[in-house]
Design a protein around this motif. Structure first.
Motif, PDB file in Angstrom:
ATOM      1  N   ALA A  38      63.441  72.658  78.978  1.00  0.00           N
ATOM      2  CA  ALA A  38      64.716  72.983  78.335  1.00  0.00           C
ATOM      3  C   ALA A  38      65.011  74.478  78.402  1.00  0.00           C
ATOM      4  CB  ALA A  38      64.696  72.517  76.880  1.00  0.00           C
ATOM      5  N   ARG A  39      63.995  75.313  78.177  1.00  0.00           N
ATOM      6  CA  ARG A  39      64.214  76.754  78.172  1.00  0.00           C
ATOM      7  C   ARG A  39      64.615  77.271  79.548  1.00  0.00           C
ATOM      8  NH1 ARG A  39      59.105  79.514  75.653  1.00  0.00           N
ATOM      9  NH2 ARG A  39      60.425  81.357  75.530  1.00  0.00           N
ATOM     10  N   SER A  40      64.228  76.549  80.610  1.00  0.00           N
ATOM     11  CA  SER A  40      64.577  76.998  81.951  1.00  0.00           C
ATOM     12  C   SER A  40      66.083  76.925  82.221  1.00  0.00           C
ATOM     13  CB  SER A  40      63.819  76.167  82.999  1.00  0.00           C
ATOM     14  OG  SER A  40      64.297  74.832  83.044  1.00  0.00           O
ATOM     15  N   ILE A  41      66.810  76.139  81.417  1.00  0.00           N
ATOM     16  CA  ILE A  41      68.259  76.025  81.626  1.00  0.00           C
ATOM     17  C   ILE A  41      69.061  76.323  80.361  1.00  0.00           C
ATOM     18  CG2 ILE A  41      68.085  74.381  83.537  1.00  0.00           C
ATOM     19  CD1 ILE A  41      68.750  72.155  81.491  1.00  0.00           C
ATOM     20  N   THR A  42      68.422  76.902  79.343  1.00  0.00           N
ATOM     21  CA  THR A  42      69.133  77.191  78.097  1.00  0.00           C
ATOM     22  C   THR A  42      70.326  78.106  78.324  1.00  0.00           C
ATOM     23  OG1 THR A  42      67.177  76.886  76.704  1.00  0.00           O
ATOM     24  CG2 THR A  42      68.939  78.257  75.815  1.00  0.00           C
ATOM     25  N   GLY A  43      70.125  79.189  79.068  1.00  0.00           N
ATOM     26  CA  GLY A  43      71.215  80.137  79.319  1.00  0.00           C
ATOM     27  C   GLY A  43      72.398  79.501  80.014  1.00  0.00           C
ATOM     28  N   PRO A  44      72.188  78.847  81.179  1.00  0.00           N
ATOM     29  CA  PRO A  44      73.305  78.188  81.865  1.00  0.00           C
ATOM     30  C   PRO A  44      73.984  77.108  81.020  1.00  0.00           C
ATOM     31  CG  PRO A  44      71.446  78.425  83.349  1.00  0.00           C
ATOM     32  CD  PRO A  44      70.955  78.822  81.981  1.00  0.00           C
ATOM     33  N   LEU A  45      73.176  76.368  80.220  1.00  0.00           N
ATOM     34  CA  LEU A  45      73.759  75.318  79.382  1.00  0.00           C
ATOM     35  C   LEU A  45      74.702  75.914  78.340  1.00  0.00           C
ATOM     36  CD1 LEU A  45      73.941  72.415  78.280  1.00  0.00           C
ATOM     37  CD2 LEU A  45      71.941  72.941  76.861  1.00  0.00           C
ATOM     38  N   LEU A  54      76.371  87.770  75.413  1.00  0.00           N
ATOM     39  CA  LEU A  54      75.944  88.228  74.094  1.00  0.00           C
ATOM     40  C   LEU A  54      75.483  87.071  73.237  1.00  0.00           C
ATOM     41  CD1 LEU A  54      75.642  90.399  71.910  1.00  0.00           C
ATOM     42  CD2 LEU A  54      78.075  90.065  71.361  1.00  0.00           C
ATOM     43  N   VAL A  55      76.262  85.991  73.219  1.00  0.00           N
ATOM     44  CA  VAL A  55      75.905  84.824  72.417  1.00  0.00           C
ATOM     45  C   VAL A  55      74.590  84.221  72.890  1.00  0.00           C
ATOM     46  CG1 VAL A  55      76.563  82.461  71.815  1.00  0.00           C
ATOM     47  CG2 VAL A  55      78.271  84.290  71.749  1.00  0.00           C
ATOM     48  N   VAL A  56      74.421  84.113  74.218  1.00  0.00           N
ATOM     49  CA  VAL A  56      73.165  83.587  74.764  1.00  0.00           C
ATOM     50  C   VAL A  56      71.996  84.450  74.310  1.00  0.00           C
ATOM     51  CG1 VAL A  56      71.838  83.152  76.863  1.00  0.00           C
ATOM     52  CG2 VAL A  56      74.248  82.498  76.750  1.00  0.00           C
ATOM     53  N   GLY A  57      72.171  85.773  74.384  1.00  0.00           N
ATOM     54  CA  GLY A  57      71.115  86.685  73.969  1.00  0.00           C
ATOM     55  C   GLY A  57      70.784  86.553  72.500  1.00  0.00           C
ATOM     56  N   VAL A  58      71.822  86.436  71.664  1.00  0.00           N
ATOM     57  CA  VAL A  58      71.600  86.312  70.220  1.00  0.00           C
ATOM     58  C   VAL A  58      70.899  85.004  69.890  1.00  0.00           C
ATOM     59  CG1 VAL A  58      72.747  86.024  67.994  1.00  0.00           C
ATOM     60  CG2 VAL A  58      73.501  87.828  69.553  1.00  0.00           C
ATOM     61  N   VAL A  59      71.367  83.905  70.458  1.00  0.00           N
ATOM     62  CA  VAL A  59      70.787  82.594  70.153  1.00  0.00           C
ATOM     63  C   VAL A  59      69.331  82.520  70.589  1.00  0.00           C
ATOM     64  CG1 VAL A  59      70.878  80.126  70.710  1.00  0.00           C
ATOM     65  CG2 VAL A  59      72.985  81.374  70.192  1.00  0.00           C
ATOM     66  N   THR A  60      69.052  82.919  71.826  1.00  0.00           N
ATOM     67  CA  THR A  60      67.678  82.846  72.308  1.00  0.00           C
ATOM     68  C   THR A  60      66.788  83.860  71.580  1.00  0.00           C
ATOM     69  OG1 THR A  60      68.259  84.326  74.156  1.00  0.00           O
ATOM     70  CG2 THR A  60      68.309  81.953  74.569  1.00  0.00           C
ATOM     71  N   GLY A  61      67.349  85.007  71.248  1.00  0.00           N
ATOM     72  CA  GLY A  61      66.584  86.005  70.505  1.00  0.00           C
ATOM     73  C   GLY A  61      66.224  85.534  69.111  1.00  0.00           C
ATOM     74  N   VAL A  62      67.192  84.926  68.428  1.00  0.00           N
ATOM     75  CA  VAL A  62      66.927  84.367  67.099  1.00  0.00           C
ATOM     76  C   VAL A  62      65.889  83.250  67.200  1.00  0.00           C
ATOM     77  CG1 VAL A  62      67.939  83.020  65.217  1.00  0.00           C
ATOM     78  CG2 VAL A  62      69.156  85.005  66.120  1.00  0.00           C
ATOM     79  N   GLY A  63      65.990  82.450  68.249  1.00  0.00           N
ATOM     80  CA  GLY A  63      65.031  81.370  68.434  1.00  0.00           C
ATOM     81  C   GLY A  63      63.616  81.878  68.605  1.00  0.00           C
ATOM     82  N   GLU A  64      63.448  82.894  69.457  1.00  0.00           N
ATOM     83  CA  GLU A  64      62.106  83.446  69.678  1.00  0.00           C
ATOM     84  C   GLU A  64      61.574  84.114  68.414  1.00  0.00           C
ATOM     85  OE1 GLU A  64      60.194  82.840  72.311  1.00  0.00           O
ATOM     86  OE2 GLU A  64      61.888  81.581  72.874  1.00  0.00           O
ATOM     87  N   SER A  65      62.443  84.800  67.697  1.00  0.00           N
ATOM     88  CA  SER A  65      62.023  85.424  66.432  1.00  0.00           C
ATOM     89  C   SER A  65      61.578  84.365  65.435  1.00  0.00           C
ATOM     90  CB  SER A  65      63.167  86.247  65.837  1.00  0.00           C
ATOM     91  OG  SER A  65      63.506  87.328  66.687  1.00  0.00           O
ATOM     92  N   ALA A  66      62.332  83.267  65.366  1.00  0.00           N
ATOM     93  CA  ALA A  66      61.972  82.184  64.451  1.00  0.00           C
ATOM     94  C   ALA A  66      60.621  81.577  64.823  1.00  0.00           C
ATOM     95  CB  ALA A  66      63.052  81.102  64.469  1.00  0.00           C
ATOM     96  N   ALA A  67      60.378  81.416  66.141  1.00  0.00           N
ATOM     97  CA  ALA A  67      59.128  80.817  66.601  1.00  0.00           C
ATOM     98  C   ALA A  67      57.921  81.639  66.195  1.00  0.00           C
ATOM     99  CB  ALA A  67      59.152  80.655  68.120  1.00  0.00           C
ATOM    100  N   LEU A  68      58.108  82.937  66.012  1.00  0.00           N
ATOM    101  CA  LEU A  68      56.988  83.820  65.721  1.00  0.00           C
ATOM    102  C   LEU A  68      56.928  84.232  64.259  1.00  0.00           C
ATOM    103  CD1 LEU A  68      57.418  85.867  68.978  1.00  0.00           C
ATOM    104  CD2 LEU A  68      55.481  84.384  68.464  1.00  0.00           C
TER     105      LEU A  68
END
Length: 420
Positions: A38-45, A54-68
């Motif tokens: 899923a992560r391999s196509i998160t940005g394009p999706l 910007l939105v892609v960066g914020v969403v994936t950044g928040v996700g990685e922060s949450a994971a840690l």
């Protein structure tokens, strides 16, 4: 229902420790197929649903922060509740449900929430899962046990993106079937966790039957019972976490390396995934080798990590194809040590009753340091590659010194234990 830790002891001998580790590795492999696919196509999706960069960066950044960072919560809660299997099941369940639903999402905010939910699942399960695994590795050897688990994990990290790419190609670029197909390995992973829990309801039984010596080079007694665990984590753990954090701050991300490879014309964009696949193979091999060395020689094997990490930017940011690829492979060696032996050492530093808390804190430290390292490498790369190399070497030297001091302080305790 009573916490798992309060239930009557159940022998862990229904399944050998090695079989438990291998089956848990297969769970991790299947789960990696799901979320790495899923992560391999998160940005394009997300872009397909109308997201800006910007939105892609914020969403994936928040996700990685949450994971840690959420591990700071899930780790202590896991220790307090004693429900290690419950937290593991909840985390895997959240991940394997979120990803297929992502394929059905037609609204950006829903897809964004599911991307973050998948990462929250990682935070929920990781401290509990690592603690369960640490009990079995007490029998097999911490280094080898975590290394085998990491090697199987990497098989999934390779297979997931390849599976998604194949379905995308066959469906003409339709994201829905490419994500829905991931429900199959997800369901298998969850079913295997349920089965493992039934087979080995209390993995601490593996460790409880052993009389373990102090961890080599660390001066720690891993047999300390949960009831006697200190209110705070031992100072050696914090020294070790400082070493790990420093070495991660001085560690370039593959994103920065691949950016260099393509923008500087070292490799074509189509060739970068092939390099990454080779890096994943090296990751698995390095994990197995350093895990074996850790069990034979103790924590001193970790000296390899800052040495290799210091060499990565000098090689990877070269204009030569051969040298740059060698740097990328060196990056894979360092990653293999980080993902296996670094985690194995935590189990030898902390008593059983505080292990989930320690893994949660350690994961958060590594996550924050990795984010800082990626930003530092990207920023310095845009200014000067020689400056990036110099700063990296200085950070790794500092990390090495912290490690050597930690190892030196551990030796007297070990010697005292041997003389007793």
């Amino acid at each position: 229902m009573a916490p798992e830790s309060d239930r009557p002891p159940v022998p862990a001998s229904r399944m050998s420790a090695w079989r438990f580790i291998v089956w848990f590795g297969i769970v991790a492999m299947l789960a990696d197929v799901v979320y790495e696919g899923a992560r391999s196509i998160t940005g394009p999706l997300l872009a397909h649903l109308g997201a800006s960069a910007l939105v892609v960066g914020v969403v994936t950044g928040v996700g990685e922060s949450a994971a840690l960072l959420l591990r700071l919560v899930s780790g202590p809660l896991t220790d307090r509740s004693g429900r290690f299997w419950g937290w593991t099941l909840a985390g895997y369940g959240l991940t394997v449900v979120s990803v297929p639903l992502l394929g059905l999402a037609s609204v950006l905010w829903v897809a964004s929430a599911l991307v973050i939910a998948e990462r929250v699942g990682k935070a929920v399960r990781s401290p509990a899962k690592d603690t369960l695994l640490s009990h079995a590795t007490a029998v097999t050897g911490r280094g080898r046990g975590f290394a085998v688990h990491e090697a199987l994990d990497q098989v999934g990290a390779l297979a997931g993106p390849l599976l998604v790419a194949g379905v995308l190609a066959a469906s003409g670029g339709d994201y829905t079937p490419a994500l829905l197909v991931l429900a199959v390995p997800g369901a298998l992973a969850f079913a295997l966790v349920v089965w493992l829990r039934a087979q080995v309801p209390r993995p601490e039984g593996y460790e409880a039957e052993l009389e373990l010596p102090p961890a080599a080079g660390l001066g720690v007694d891993p047999t300390e019972e949960p009831g006697s665990a200190p209110a705070r984590l031992p100072g050696r753990f914090w020294a070790y976490a400082s070493f790990a954090g420093l070495t991660m701050v001085g560690f370039s991300t593959f994103g920065v390396i691949s950016f260099h490879l393509v923008t500087d014309g070292v490799l074509s964009a189509a060739a970068v995934p092939l390099v990454y696949a080779a890096v994943m193979v090296v990751d698995a091999l390095a994990a197995l080798l350093t895990g074996w060395l850790y069990d034979r020689h103790g924590a001193s094997v970790l000296v390899l990590l800052p040495v290799v990490a210091a060499a990565v930017p000098a090689l990877a940011f070269s204009g030569s194809v051969q040298v740059a690829v060698a740097g990328a492979l060196a990056w894979g060696v360092a990653l293999g040590v980080q993902e296996s032996t670094l985690r194995a050492t935590v189990a030898d530093l902390v008593p059983r009753g505080r292990r989930a808390t320690a893994y949660g804190l350690f994961g958060a430290v590594i996550g924050v340091a990795a984010a800082a390292g990626g930003a530092l490498a990207g920023g310095l790369y845009g200014v000067s590659v020689p400056l990036l190399v110099t700063v990296t070497v200085l950070l790794q030297v500092a990390a090495l010194l912290v490690l050597l001091v930690t190892l030196h302080r551990g030796r007297p305790s070990v010697d005292a234990g041997l003389q007793a």
